[in-house]
Design a protein around this motif. Structure first.
Motif, PDB file in Angstrom:
ATOM      1  N   GLY A 179     -35.062 -73.373-100.547  1.00 45.33           N
ATOM      2  CA  GLY A 179     -33.975 -72.221-100.922  1.00 45.33           C
ATOM      3  C   GLY A 179     -32.750 -72.855-100.837  1.00 45.33           C
ATOM      4  O   GLY A 179     -32.188 -73.416-101.521  1.00 45.33           O
ATOM      5  N   GLY A 180     -32.313 -72.342 -99.582  1.00 44.12           N
ATOM      6  CA  GLY A 180     -30.690 -72.195 -99.827  1.00 44.12           C
ATOM      7  C   GLY A 180     -30.412 -73.731 -98.711  1.00 44.12           C
ATOM      8  O   GLY A 180     -28.877 -73.532 -98.678  1.00 44.12           O
ATOM      9  N   PHE A 181     -31.662 -74.536 -98.344  1.00 40.89           N
ATOM     10  CA  PHE A 181     -31.193 -75.491 -97.344  1.00 40.89           C
ATOM     11  C   PHE A 181     -31.399 -76.605 -98.211  1.00 40.89           C
ATOM     12  O   PHE A 181     -32.171 -77.241 -98.975  1.00 40.89           O
ATOM     13  N   THR A 182     -30.950 -77.487 -98.271  1.00 43.94           N
ATOM     14  CA  THR A 182     -30.749 -79.251 -98.773  1.00 43.94           C
ATOM     15  C   THR A 182     -31.170 -79.708 -98.371  1.00 43.94           C
ATOM     16  O   THR A 182     -31.516 -80.383 -96.843  1.00 43.94           O
ATOM     17  N   SER A 183     -32.989 -80.631 -98.558  1.00 42.67           N
ATOM     18  CA  SER A 183     -33.104 -81.059 -98.055  1.00 42.67           C
ATOM     19  C   SER A 183     -32.886 -82.358 -97.218  1.00 42.67           C
ATOM     20  O   SER A 183     -33.630 -82.668 -95.862  1.00 42.67           O
ATOM     21  N   VAL A 184     -32.157 -83.102 -97.937  1.00 40.48           N
ATOM     22  CA  VAL A 184     -31.545 -84.590 -97.075  1.00 40.48           C
ATOM     23  C   VAL A 184     -31.125 -84.065 -95.604  1.00 40.48           C
ATOM     24  O   VAL A 184     -30.618 -84.670 -94.927  1.00 40.48           O
ATOM     25  N   MET A 185     -30.504 -82.628 -95.596  1.00 41.61           N
ATOM     26  CA  MET A 185     -29.818 -81.663 -94.224  1.00 41.61           C
ATOM     27  C   MET A 185     -30.560 -81.717 -92.714  1.00 41.61           C
ATOM     28  O   MET A 185     -30.203 -82.153 -91.795  1.00 41.61           O
TER      29      MET A 185
END
Length: 198
Positions: free
Chosen positions: A131-137
């Motif tokens: 979605g709107g979430f960057t995985s590495v975050m």
């Protein structure tokens, strides 16, 4: 035994985010979360549910730029809230490790509520975004949490091919390990350290 009610309220305001957060360690897993990033809300709600923490988060962040500041600053506040809620850490179990699967994905967390921030992560995420979430975050969330809560934290995504599952397994492993490590051990009345403090 704990010497206070093990709750915290943290606010933070910068040019990038404005955050109000409350945490109760001895909760029922209830949460009210609004960060402006749907998947991040889902992860924080899952973190509260599986850690049996009561958590409220309100964040107004610069998500028109990206998700970085919102994810990082909420994690900073959550880490500060853990530090505040734990007080002198009297009676806690201190150490814990958890391995959590979600379908094909497996994540693990080993934690020491030591007052000495250290973080190590291994693994990778199969897709760049959920979605709107960057995985590495998810990795950066755990780093920011560890540094601001005073945790020695080793985390890993061991296997997986779906970033949604990999990130969610990591958040659930964090929740379960932190629940275990911060739980009161009824046999202990002091701080779990030969130094006498953490």
């Amino acid at each position: 035994m704990s010497d206070h009610d093990r709750t915290a309220a943290v606010s933070r305001e910068t040019s990038e985010t404005a955050i109000d957060l409350t945490l109760a360690l001895d909760g029922d897993g209830e949460s009210e979360v609004d960060t402006g990033i749907g998947f991040y809300d889902h992860m924080l709600e899952s973190f509260a549910k599986h850690g049996l923490f009561d958590l409220t988060v309100r964040c107004d962040g610069d998500t028109h730029i990206d998700d970085h500041h919102t994810v990082e600053d909420v994690a900073i506040c959550l880490g500060e809230a853990f530090e505040e809620a734990l007080g002198g850490k009297r009676g806690i179990r201190r150490y814990a490790d958890r391995q959590v699967p979600l379908d094909e994905a497996v994540a693990s967390v080993v934690v020491d509520v030591a007052g000495r921030p250290y973080y190590d992560f291994s693994g990778e995420f199969s897709q760049e975004h959920v979605g709107g979430f960057t995985s590495v975050m998810a990795d950066h969330f755990a780093l920011s949490l560890a540094h601001n809560a005073g945790l020695t934290l080793h985390a890993a995504v061991e296997t997986g091919d779906n970033a949604h599952h990999e990130v969610e397994a990591l958040f659930k492993a964090l929740a379960r390990a932190l629940d275990d490590a911060t739980r009161i051990d009824e046999r202990r009345s002091d701080t779990p350290s030969t130094k006498g403090e953490l």
